[in-house]
Enzyme design. Structure first.
Site, short mmCIF file in Angstrom:
data_model
loop_
_atom_site.label_atom_id
_atom_site.label_comp_id
_atom_site.label_asym_id
_atom_site.label_seq_id
_atom_site.Cartn_x
_atom_site.Cartn_y
_atom_site.Cartn_z
N ARG A 182 -10.02 50.05 45.61
CA ARG A 182 -11.35 50.66 45.68
C ARG A 182 -11.18 52.17 45.63
NH1 ARG A 182 -15.30 49.96 50.94
NH2 ARG A 182 -13.93 51.49 51.87
N THR A 223 -16.02 56.93 44.90
CA THR A 223 -17.13 56.25 44.19
C THR A 223 -17.38 54.85 44.75
OG1 THR A 223 -15.64 55.27 42.57
CG2 THR A 223 -16.53 57.46 42.05
N ASP A 274 -3.32 49.10 54.92
CA ASP A 274 -2.48 50.02 55.69
C ASP A 274 -1.95 49.33 56.95
OD1 ASP A 274 -2.98 51.92 53.83
OD2 ASP A 274 -4.13 53.25 55.13
#
Ligand code: PRP
Ligand code: URA
Length: 211
Positions: A103, A107, A204
């Site tokens: 992603r 935006t 993460d």
């Protein structure tokens, strides 16, 4: 689109530890795999099977086996990889295809950077694995990808989802055969389009910071 929110105290218990920011990556990875296995029970309720005659030591009887073509499991790289082992343990004969999506954090549009899927998916049930359904952009793109290749049905499994994400996916898929299985439905998105209360950045937390 059918939406199922798995409601089980073990799922909620494991989710609570997963959400906790102090949970380190090794425990986080283990929990994602365990949650996947619990969600898979719900997600595979309608897996296609064929009748089969077998002989027990006592008599003959009719059982079932997973149909051909076998289901296709599609983890969305990166974070979906954390769910893969929990799923293939349950359907070891399934095939696995891969979609890499990231992603764009400004935006919020997903970019597809990798694809390794069969060219033809006619008659296939496809199980998409991605822990996070936030705006819904990534999952909607993944589902479109599979239907464009001819998939018969898509079952998407996410650990956390939002009302915004569900609506976005529902609008994209229209009346195609899609089921969405969630471990929990969270409140919504914050200004950065992160799930609230959520668990932070799933990729993460599984694998460390990629940038
Ligand atoms: C995360 C997550 C989903 C996506 C959800 O991946 O694993 O794929 O964001 O967001 P959306 O519903 O708003 O599209 P990310 O793009 O951070 O990539 P990663 O798995 O490599 O961390
Ligand atoms: N992607 C994540 O990993 N977490 C979120 O909360 C939203 C998108």
């Amino acid at each position: 689109m059918r939406v199922v929110i798995a409601d089980h105290p073990l799922i909620t218990h494991k989710l609570t530890v997963l959400r906790d920011k102090r949970t380190p990556p090794p425990t986080f990875r283990l929990l994602v795999e365990e949650l996947m296995t619990l969600l898979a029970y719900e997600a595979t309720r309608e897996v296609k099977v064929d009748p089969i005659e077998i002989e027990t030591p006592v008599t003959t009887t009719t059982g079932v086996r997973i149909s051909h073509p076998t289901p296709l499991i599609v983890p969305i790289i990166r974070a979906g990889l954390g769910m893969l082992e929990g799923m293939v343990k349950l359907i070891p004969t399934a095939e696995v295809g891969f979609l890499g999506m990231k992603r764009n954090e400004e935006t919020l549009v997903p970019e597809t950077y990798a694809e390794r899927l069969p060219d033809h998916l006619e008659q296939r049930q496809c199980f998409v694995l991605d822990p996070m359904l936030a705006t819904g952009g990534s999952l909607a793109a993944a589902i479109n990808f599979l239907f464009d290749r001819g998939a018969e049905e898509v079952i998407a499994i996410c650990i956390l989802g939002t009302p915004e994400g569900i609506n976005a996916v529902r609008e994209t898929v229209g009346d195609r055969n899609v089921t969405l299985v969630l471990g929990a439905l969270d409140d919504g998105l914050n200004e950065q389009a992160y799930i609230v209360p959520g668990l932070g950045d799933a990729g993460d937390r599984l694998y460390g910071t990629a940038d």
